[in-house]
Design a protein around this motif. Structure first.
Motif, short mmCIF file in Angstrom:
data_model
loop_
_atom_site.label_atom_id
_atom_site.label_comp_id
_atom_site.label_asym_id
_atom_site.label_seq_id
_atom_site.Cartn_x
_atom_site.Cartn_y
_atom_site.Cartn_z
N MET A 1 0.85 -1.18 0.00
CA MET A 1 0.00 0.00 0.00
C MET A 1 0.90 1.24 0.00
O MET A 1 1.93 1.27 0.65
CB MET A 1 -0.92 -0.02 1.23
N SER A 2 0.47 2.25 -0.72
CA SER A 2 1.24 3.49 -0.80
C SER A 2 1.16 4.28 0.50
O SER A 2 0.24 4.11 1.30
CB SER A 2 0.71 4.36 -1.94
N THR A 3 2.13 5.14 0.71
CA THR A 3 2.14 6.04 1.85
C THR A 3 1.14 7.17 1.64
O THR A 3 0.42 7.58 2.55
CB THR A 3 3.55 6.62 2.07
N ALA A 4 1.13 7.70 0.42
CA ALA A 4 0.25 8.82 0.08
C ALA A 4 -0.03 8.82 -1.40
O ALA A 4 0.72 8.22 -2.19
CB ALA A 4 0.90 10.14 0.50
N THR A 5 -1.09 9.52 -1.76
CA THR A 5 -1.39 9.80 -3.16
C THR A 5 -1.56 11.30 -3.29
O THR A 5 -1.86 11.99 -2.30
CB THR A 5 -2.67 9.08 -3.64
N ALA A 6 -1.33 11.82 -4.47
CA ALA A 6 -1.47 13.26 -4.66
C ALA A 6 -1.96 13.55 -6.07
O ALA A 6 -1.80 12.74 -6.98
CB ALA A 6 -0.14 13.96 -4.40
N ARG A 7 -2.54 14.74 -6.20
CA ARG A 7 -2.97 15.20 -7.52
C ARG A 7 -2.72 16.69 -7.64
O ARG A 7 -2.76 17.43 -6.65
CB ARG A 7 -4.43 14.85 -7.79
N TYR A 8 -2.44 17.11 -8.85
CA TYR A 8 -2.26 18.53 -9.17
C TYR A 8 -3.64 19.13 -9.34
O TYR A 8 -4.46 18.62 -10.12
CB TYR A 8 -1.43 18.66 -10.43
N THR A 9 -3.94 20.21 -8.61
CA THR A 9 -5.27 20.80 -8.68
C THR A 9 -5.31 22.08 -9.51
O THR A 9 -6.35 22.71 -9.61
CB THR A 9 -5.81 21.09 -7.26
N GLY A 10 -4.16 22.45 -10.07
CA GLY A 10 -4.09 23.66 -10.90
C GLY A 10 -3.52 24.83 -10.12
O GLY A 10 -3.46 24.81 -8.89
N LYS A 11 -3.07 25.82 -10.84
CA LYS A 11 -2.55 27.07 -10.26
C LYS A 11 -1.45 26.81 -9.23
O LYS A 11 -1.40 27.43 -8.17
CB LYS A 11 -3.68 27.90 -9.67
N LEU A 12 -0.55 25.85 -9.55
CA LEU A 12 0.63 25.53 -8.74
C LEU A 12 0.28 24.96 -7.36
O LEU A 12 1.02 25.10 -6.40
CB LEU A 12 1.55 26.75 -8.60
N ARG A 13 -0.85 24.25 -7.30
CA ARG A 13 -1.29 23.64 -6.05
C ARG A 13 -1.39 22.13 -6.20
O ARG A 13 -1.69 21.61 -7.27
CB ARG A 13 -2.66 24.19 -5.64
N THR A 14 -1.16 21.44 -5.07
CA THR A 14 -1.36 19.99 -5.04
C THR A 14 -2.22 19.63 -3.83
O THR A 14 -2.32 20.40 -2.87
CB THR A 14 -0.03 19.20 -4.94
N GLU A 15 -2.80 18.47 -3.90
CA GLU A 15 -3.58 17.91 -2.79
C GLU A 15 -3.06 16.49 -2.56
O GLU A 15 -3.13 15.65 -3.46
CB GLU A 15 -5.06 17.88 -3.15
N ALA A 16 -2.51 16.24 -1.39
CA ALA A 16 -1.98 14.92 -1.05
C ALA A 16 -2.82 14.29 0.05
O ALA A 16 -3.23 14.98 0.98
CB ALA A 16 -0.52 15.04 -0.59
N VAL A 17 -3.06 12.99 -0.08
CA VAL A 17 -3.87 12.27 0.90
C VAL A 17 -3.01 11.15 1.49
O VAL A 17 -2.44 10.34 0.77
CB VAL A 17 -5.15 11.68 0.26
N HIS A 18 -2.93 11.15 2.84
CA HIS A 18 -2.25 10.09 3.56
C HIS A 18 -3.12 8.85 3.48
O HIS A 18 -4.27 8.85 3.92
CB HIS A 18 -2.02 10.53 5.02
N THR A 19 -2.58 7.79 2.91
CA THR A 19 -3.37 6.60 2.61
C THR A 19 -3.98 5.97 3.86
O THR A 19 -5.17 5.64 3.88
CB THR A 19 -2.52 5.57 1.85
N ALA A 20 -3.20 5.81 4.90
CA ALA A 20 -3.69 5.11 6.09
C ALA A 20 -4.77 5.87 6.85
O ALA A 20 -5.70 5.28 7.37
CB ALA A 20 -2.53 4.78 7.03
N SER A 21 -4.65 7.20 6.91
CA SER A 21 -5.59 7.98 7.74
C SER A 21 -6.60 8.79 6.95
O SER A 21 -7.61 9.22 7.49
CB SER A 21 -4.80 8.95 8.63
N GLY A 22 -6.31 9.04 5.67
CA GLY A 22 -7.19 9.89 4.88
C GLY A 22 -6.96 11.38 5.09
O GLY A 22 -7.67 12.21 4.52
N THR A 23 -5.98 11.74 5.91
CA THR A 23 -5.66 13.15 6.15
C THR A 23 -5.18 13.80 4.85
O THR A 23 -4.40 13.20 4.11
CB THR A 23 -4.58 13.28 7.23
N THR A 24 -5.62 15.01 4.62
CA THR A 24 -5.26 15.73 3.40
C THR A 24 -4.34 16.90 3.71
O THR A 24 -4.54 17.62 4.69
CB THR A 24 -6.53 16.26 2.70
#
Length: 135
Positions: free
Chosen positions: A1-24
């Motif tokens: 299982m990954s530690t985290a996943t992330a996506r580019y949301t535009g305008k030089l921003r990212t959103e990362a999610v901690h896989t185990a807890s769901g914390t963003t």
């Protein structure tokens, strides 16, 4: 299982999610690098991670030795180099209880300096760590 996943949301921003807890965690490019500075930059996270890791390892050692870490805090300041753009130095300033003995102070300071993040950072990044015993 990954530690985290992330996506580019535009305008030089990212959103990362901690896989185990769901914390963003959101990141934003800093103002001095075309961003809005409305969230941690990735280099801010590295700097804050150094302080948080040091504090966590000090907490583990403190629990083992029945030392009260309530109220301990840190402030972190990062210094960037321009060519190439990178973190050049991270200053971490801790505030700890004045009541700690010299032996306990040495124990906690060693714990901080040997945390996994401190040992993982490139040796070219200066780590200036100060401990103030004024709580």
């Amino acid at each position: 299982m990954s530690t985290a996943t992330a996506r580019y949301t535009g305008k030089l921003r990212t959103e990362a999610v901690h896989t185990a807890s769901g914390t963003t965690i959101f990141t934003d490019a800093p103002v001095d690098n075309h961003g809005r500075g409305e969230a941690f930059s990735p280099t801010d996270l590295v700097s804050a991670s150094l302080g948080a890791c040091m504090m966590t390892i000090m907490g583990i050692v403190a629990e083992r030795h029945q030392l009260d870490m309530t109220g301990v805090s840190f402030e972190v300041n990062k210094h960037m180099a321009s060519e190439p753009r990178r973190i050049a130095q991270i200053d971490v300033n801790f505030r700890l209880p004045a009541s700690l003995s010299d032996k306990d102070r040495a124990l906690l300071e060693n714990a901080a300096r040997t945390c996994p993040v401190a040992l993982s950072l490139n040796p070219e990044i200066r780590q200036e760590v100060q401990f103030s015993y004024d709580l």
